[in-house]
Design a protein around this motif. Structure first.
Motif, PDB file in Angstrom:
ATOM      1  N   ASP A   1       4.234  16.063  -5.316  1.00 27.68           N
ATOM      2  CA  ASP A   1       3.655  14.779  -5.720  1.00 27.68           C
ATOM      3  C   ASP A   1       2.586  14.318  -4.733  1.00 27.68           C
ATOM      4  O   ASP A   1       1.533  13.790  -5.124  1.00 27.68           O
ATOM      5  N   TYR A   2       2.851  14.503  -3.442  1.00 33.38           N
ATOM      6  CA  TYR A   2       1.889  14.060  -2.437  1.00 33.38           C
ATOM      7  C   TYR A   2       0.612  14.900  -2.488  1.00 33.38           C
ATOM      8  O   TYR A   2      -0.503  14.366  -2.401  1.00 33.38           O
ATOM      9  N   VAL A   3       0.760  16.205  -2.654  1.00 31.80           N
ATOM     10  CA  VAL A   3      -0.409  17.080  -2.753  1.00 31.80           C
ATOM     11  C   VAL A   3      -1.227  16.724  -3.990  1.00 31.80           C
ATOM     12  O   VAL A   3      -2.465  16.683  -3.949  1.00 31.80           O
ATOM     13  N   ASN A   4      -0.558  16.443  -5.097  1.00 34.13           N
ATOM     14  CA  ASN A   4      -1.283  16.037  -6.297  1.00 34.13           C
ATOM     15  C   ASN A   4      -2.062  14.749  -6.068  1.00 34.13           C
ATOM     16  O   ASN A   4      -3.197  14.584  -6.548  1.00 34.13           O
ATOM     17  N   GLN A   5      -1.490  13.823  -5.312  1.00 35.70           N
ATOM     18  CA  GLN A   5      -2.185  12.580  -4.999  1.00 35.70           C
ATOM     19  C   GLN A   5      -3.467  12.858  -4.211  1.00 35.70           C
ATOM     20  O   GLN A   5      -4.529  12.311  -4.509  1.00 35.70           O
ATOM     21  N   LEU A   6      -3.373  13.734  -3.219  1.00 37.13           N
ATOM     22  CA  LEU A   6      -4.548  14.106  -2.440  1.00 37.13           C
ATOM     23  C   LEU A   6      -5.611  14.766  -3.321  1.00 37.13           C
ATOM     24  O   LEU A   6      -6.806  14.459  -3.224  1.00 37.13           O
ATOM     25  N   ARG A   7      -5.171  15.677  -4.168  1.00 35.64           N
ATOM     26  CA  ARG A   7      -6.116  16.409  -5.007  1.00 35.64           C
ATOM     27  C   ARG A   7      -6.808  15.501  -6.023  1.00 35.64           C
ATOM     28  O   ARG A   7      -8.015  15.632  -6.259  1.00 35.64           O
TER      29      ARG A   7
ATOM     30  N   ARG B   1      12.908  12.118   1.872  1.00 36.34           N
ATOM     31  CA  ARG B   1      13.523  10.969   2.550  1.00 36.34           C
ATOM     32  C   ARG B   1      12.488  10.197   3.359  1.00 36.34           C
ATOM     33  O   ARG B   1      12.480   8.965   3.364  1.00 36.34           O
ATOM     34  N   ALA B   2      11.619  10.903   4.065  1.00 34.76           N
ATOM     35  CA  ALA B   2      10.675  10.257   4.967  1.00 34.76           C
ATOM     36  C   ALA B   2       9.535   9.571   4.246  1.00 34.76           C
ATOM     37  O   ALA B   2       9.039   8.532   4.690  1.00 34.76           O
ATOM     38  N   ILE B   3       9.114  10.135   3.117  1.00 34.62           N
ATOM     39  CA  ILE B   3       7.895   9.655   2.462  1.00 34.62           C
ATOM     40  C   ILE B   3       8.167   8.973   1.129  1.00 34.62           C
ATOM     41  O   ILE B   3       7.426   8.100   0.702  1.00 34.62           O
ATOM     42  N   GLY B   4       9.235   9.358   0.474  1.00 34.48           N
ATOM     43  CA  GLY B   4       9.553   8.730  -0.798  1.00 34.48           C
ATOM     44  C   GLY B   4       9.039   9.467  -2.005  1.00 34.48           C
ATOM     45  O   GLY B   4       9.093   8.951  -3.128  1.00 34.48           O
ATOM     46  N   CYS B   5       8.494  10.664  -1.806  1.00 34.31           N
ATOM     47  CA  CYS B   5       8.050  11.495  -2.918  1.00 34.31           C
ATOM     48  C   CYS B   5       8.167  12.955  -2.507  1.00 34.31           C
ATOM     49  O   CYS B   5       8.377  13.258  -1.334  1.00 34.31           O
TER      50      CYS B   5
ATOM     51  N   PHE C   1      13.260  21.112   4.669  1.00 33.58           N
ATOM     52  CA  PHE C   1      12.002  20.372   4.685  1.00 33.58           C
ATOM     53  C   PHE C   1      11.835  19.538   3.426  1.00 33.58           C
ATOM     54  O   PHE C   1      11.384  18.388   3.498  1.00 33.58           O
ATOM     55  N   SER C   2      12.178  20.089   2.276  1.00 31.21           N
ATOM     56  CA  SER C   2      12.035  19.341   1.020  1.00 31.21           C
ATOM     57  C   SER C   2      12.860  18.062   1.055  1.00 31.21           C
ATOM     58  O   SER C   2      12.378  16.992   0.643  1.00 31.21           O
ATOM     59  N   ARG C   3      14.102  18.152   1.558  1.00 34.07           N
ATOM     60  CA  ARG C   3      14.937  16.953   1.674  1.00 34.07           C
ATOM     61  C   ARG C   3      14.339  15.967   2.666  1.00 34.07           C
ATOM     62  O   ARG C   3      14.276  14.758   2.420  1.00 34.07           O
ATOM     63  N   PHE C   4      13.887  16.493   3.799  1.00 23.37           N
ATOM     64  CA  PHE C   4      13.291  15.648   4.841  1.00 23.37           C
ATOM     65  C   PHE C   4      12.054  14.919   4.320  1.00 23.37           C
ATOM     66  O   PHE C   4      11.900  13.708   4.516  1.00 23.37           O
ATOM     67  N   PHE C   5      11.173  15.638   3.653  1.00 21.69           N
ATOM     68  CA  PHE C   5       9.917  15.066   3.192  1.00 21.69           C
ATOM     69  C   PHE C   5      10.170  13.939   2.190  1.00 21.69           C
ATOM     70  O   PHE C   5       9.566  12.867   2.272  1.00 21.69           O
TER      71      PHE C   5
ATOM     72  N   VAL D   1       0.829  -1.198   0.000  1.00 18.53           N
ATOM     73  CA  VAL D   1       0.000   0.000   0.000  1.00 18.53           C
ATOM     74  C   VAL D   1       0.866   1.251   0.000  1.00 18.53           C
ATOM     75  O   VAL D   1       0.650   2.167  -0.775  1.00 18.53           O
ATOM     76  N   THR D   2       1.854   1.297   0.893  1.00 20.13           N
ATOM     77  CA  THR D   2       2.721   2.469   0.957  1.00 20.13           C
ATOM     78  C   THR D   2       3.931   2.285   0.057  1.00 20.13           C
ATOM     79  O   THR D   2       4.298   1.167  -0.290  1.00 20.13           O
ATOM     80  N   GLY D   3       4.555   3.403  -0.308  1.00 18.68           N
ATOM     81  CA  GLY D   3       5.727   3.356  -1.152  1.00 18.68           C
ATOM     82  C   GLY D   3       6.952   2.893  -0.391  1.00 18.68           C
ATOM     83  O   GLY D   3       6.964   2.823   0.836  1.00 18.68           O
ATOM     84  N   PRO D   4       8.029   2.565  -1.119  1.00 18.76           N
ATOM     85  CA  PRO D   4       9.254   2.080  -0.471  1.00 18.76           C
ATOM     86  C   PRO D   4       9.918   3.128   0.405  1.00 18.76           C
ATOM     87  O   PRO D   4      10.745   2.814   1.241  1.00 18.76           O
TER      88      PRO D   4
END
Length: 277
Positions: free
Chosen positions: A220-226, A212-216, A206-210, A158-161
Motif C-alpha cells: 500500500d505504501y509503495v503504491n502511494q509513492l508510485r 504496526r509501525a505505519i498503519g498500512c 518485517f511485514s508485521r512490523f511495517f 496528515v498521517t494515518g492513525p
C-alpha cells in the motif's frame, strides 16, 4: 539512514523563527525537530512527505506539524513557502494552558499527526504569508491570532492513525531506513525480501512490523509513492498514460489504472484534465 535532527536558530529579539523559503527546487531532506512547524506553500508544486504519508502539494497547501514529526518537501521546480517554527513554550511556560487558549492548546495537541487545512480562508493565507516580513512584536501577535483562527478552521490529520510522532528509537530508525530507500527506489520493482534485509528482519517479521509501525502494508505504501509520482508526471508532462505508468513503477497498465482510481477517485486522464485547467 535516519531523519536528520535539526535545531532551528532563533533570531535576536524574538523567541521563534519565521522565514520565507525560496529555492530553485526543494531537495529531499528527511528531518525532524522539537519545534511546531506551520508551512504555507506560496509558489511551486511538488511532493510533501510527513511521517509515512506522501501527498502532492501546490500553492495554498497549508500544514501544521507537531514536534519531532519527520517530514520534508521535494520538488524540481522553483518553490516558495512561508515557514514558522516555534516551541510550545515560546510565549512562556504554561501559556497555552490558560483557559482562554484552550482551543489553541487542542490545535497543538492534534498536530502530533500533522494537520492539513484544505479550506483556510484567503485572508488567513495572506496573513501567514506576510508573517516573515513583520517586526518581532507585531509578528508575535499576528502568529497568536493565526493560531487562534486555525483552531476554528476545519482540518484533517496528515498521517494515518498507525503512525505516531517520535516512536521508540529502534522503531523510528527502521522506519526511516525503509522510507528513505523507498523514496528513491519505488519506481523500480520493490521486493519484500530486499526491503526486509535493509533492517535485518525476516520478510514475515518485517511485514508485521511495517503494518504496526505505519498503519498500512508495504504494498500500500509503495503504491502511494508510485501514484504520487504518476500525478506529478500527469500534470507536468504530456507523456502518454502508458509511459507514465511505466515510469511510475507499473508494468501492467490495468493495475496502474486500478490503483490510481483507488487512491485518487479519478482515472489518470480525468486527473490530468482536472489539474491542467
Amino acid at each position: 539512514m535516519k531523519p536528520r535532527y535539526e535545531r532551528p536558530g532563533v533570531p535576536g529579539g524574538t523567541t521563534f523563527t519565521c522565514f520565507t523559503r525560496r529555492e530553485a527546487g526543494f531537495a529531499f531532506a528527511w528531518h525532524f525537530h522539537r519545534e511546531y512547524e506551520l508551512t504555507l506553500i506560496t509558489g511551486g508544486s511538488g511532493t510533501r512527505y510527513v511521517g509515512t504519508t506522501v501527498e502532492r502539494y501546490i500553492p495554498g497547501d497549508l500544514v501544521l506539524l507537531g514536534p519531532e514529526l519527520p517530514h520534508t518537501y521535494a520538488s524540481d521546480e522553483q518553490s516558495e513557502a512561508a515557514v514558522t517554527q516555534f516551541r510550545h513554550d515560546f510565549l512562556g511556560e504554561g501559556f497555552f494552558e490558560l483557559p482562554q487558549f484552550r482551543a489553541v492548546q487542542s490545535l497543538l495537541s492534534r498536530s502530533a499527526r500533522g494537520l492539513y487545512f484544505a479550506d483556510a480562508a484567503p485572508e488567513l493565507h495572506a496573513d501567514i504569508a506576510r508573517l516573515p516580513a513583520l517586526e518581532p512584536a507585531t509578528q508575535t501577535l499576528r502568529l497568536l491570532d493565526v493560531l487562534h483562527r486555525l483552531a476554528d478552521t476545519a482540518s484533517t490529520p496528515v498521517t494515518g492513525p498507525g503512525y505516531a510522532a517520535a516512536p521508540s528509537t529502534a522503531v523510528r530508525d527502521r522506519v526511516d531506513v525503509v522510507c528513505r530507500y523507498l523514496q528513491q527506489a519505488h519506481t523500480e520493482p520493490v521486493l519484500l525480501d530486499d526491503v526486509a534485509g535493509l533492517v535485518h528482519m525476516t520478510p514475515t517479521s518485517f511485514s508485521r512490523f511495517f503494518r504496526r509501525a505505519i498503519g498500512c502494508t508495504l504494498t500500500d505504501y509503495v503504491n502511494q509513492l508510485r501514484i504520487e509520482t504518476a500525478c506529478l508526471l500527469l500534470t507536468t508532462t504530456s507523456l502518454p498514460v502508458t509511459e507514465i505508468a511505466a515510469r511510475s513503477g507499473y508494468r501492467n497498465l490495468a493495475n496502474f489504472n486500478r490503483r490510481f482510481r483507488e487512491l485518487k477517485a479519478l482515472r489518470p486522464t480525468q486527473y490530468r484534465a482536472a489539474h491542467l485547467k
